[in-house]
Write a protein that holds these residues in place. Structure first.
Motif: not given
Ligand SMILES: Cc1ncc(C[n+]2csc(CCOP(=O)(O)OP(=O)(O)O)c2C)c(N)n1
Ligand SMILES: [Mg+2]
Length: 325
Positions: A106, A104, A56, A166, A233, A164, A136-137
């Motif tokens: 996170l 990729s 993003r 979510w 997403h 953000n 999430g990350g």
């Molecule tokens: C360690 C890990 N777990 C799961 C994923 C799959 N995945 C990619 S983006 C995402 C959501 C990420 O959310 P956030 O960190 O809040 O970022 P946003 O999409 O809100 O910008 C997931 C679960 C991944 N890439 N790496």
């Protein structure tokens, strides 16, 4: 910054159109509603600094000098794209311009950027790194290890936590008990602040401060930017789990571009005509960029193995033989 905000939003819109025509290969990610923090934080850097974007952060890459035609080619997996169709969307580097292609998993770019910033420190170079991470990350193990390492080594790194609301379909409250993600900084002994992520000037000022401190030897710090993911997403996600009134509320009352336009007009820094000129410039540049690459060829299958491994002669030969025969 208005030009880059407009460019980011318009380029993403063009990509949605191309996606619907079946021309985008793989997922399409949008920063709609959070372009402000991406553009403004990158704007606080100077030449020689490096940032590590996520899916993003198209806006931050454009600020660093990524060209729309490269982004279009990447998303359409063209032979002519920076990775010749080997990698998706924003996963590519330009060390001269100062951005690093994400990997990729996170959180993993935090230790990578901590290492890069340690090299700046060891070499005595006055350079700073900026790394983005989602809400999430910020709950991954690598986030913890990476920020802890950066903090204890006092490397010149600024961590932007994009809150953000979510992480895919998971609301923040269901994946962390921390209300203010800036509070996580306390655990590492570094400064952490929360900023209104849709206030372009506030994000710019906060990042500028953190970057200046890092450049002067003040080490790592963390900025939580509060914003909202207005799309799913990715383009394939219909976001049915996101309350409709929540999305509408952010769109109607808290759009970073609308707010910045009001500031520019209110302060007398730009007129409607100035902004129309910027919008027209963006439209013309994107028309040219799309026309330039839309009909470019896709890569030959045989290319998939080339330039991937350091010394692939045997595999490559086998692969070509299979294609021939
Ligand atoms: C360690 C890990 N777990 C799961 C994923 C799959 N995945 C990619 S983006 C995402 C959501 C990420 O959310 P956030 O960190 O809040 O970022 P946003 O999409 O809100 O910008 C997931 C679960 C991944 N890439 N790496
Ligand atoms: Mg998120």
């Amino acid at each position: 910054m208005f030009y880059y905000l407009t460019l980011t939003r318009s380029l993403e819109q063009r990509l949605v159109n191309l996606y619907r025509q079946g021309k985008v290969i793989g997922g399409l990610y949008s920063s709609l509603g959070q372009e402000g923090e991406s553009v403004a934080s990158a704007y606080a850097l100077q030449s020689g600094d490096i940032l590590s974007p996520l899916i993003r952060n198209l806006g931050s890459m454009l600020v660093m000098g990524a060209r729309p035609v490269e982004i279009l080619r990447q998303y359409m997996a063209k032979q002519t794209s920076p990775t010749a169709g080997r990698e998706m969307n924003l996963h590519f580097n330009d060390f001269d311009l100062g951005y690093l292609g994400q990997i990729s998993p996170l959180g993993d770019m935090i230790p990578v950027m901590a290492g890069i910033c340690l090299s700046f420190k060891v070499r005595g170079e006055p350079r700073v790194g900026l790394v983005y991470i989602g809400d999430g990350g910020a709950s991954t193990g690598t986030f913890h290890e990476g920020v802890n390492f950066a903090a204890v080594q006092a490397v010149p790194l600024v961590v932007i936590v994009e809150h953000n609301g979510w992480a895919y379909s998971t609301p923040t409250a269901e994946q962390t008990a921390t209300l203010r993600l800036a509070d996580k900084a306390k655990a590492y002994g570094i400064p952490g602040i929360t900023v209104d992520g849709n206030d372009v000037l506030a994000v710019y000022a906060a990042t500028k401060d953190a970057v200046a401190r890092a450049r002067e030897g003040g080490g790592t710090s963390l900025i939580e930017v509060v914003t909202y993911r207005r799309k799913g997403h990715a383009e394939h996600d219909d976001q049915r789990y996101q309350p409709k009134d929540e999305i509408a509320h952010w769109a109607d009352t808290n759009d970073p571009v609308d707010r910045y336009v009001a500031t520019l007009l209110g302060q007398g820094w730009a007129t409607d005509d100035d902004m129309d000129a910027a919008r027209q410039r963006v439209r013309a540049e994107l028309d040219v960029a799309v026309a330039e690459c839309e009909d470019d060829p896709l890569p030959e299958g045989a290319m998939a193995l080339s330039q991937v491994y350091a010394s692939p002669p045997e595999e490559e030969r086998l692969w070509f033989r299979r294609l021939d025969g």
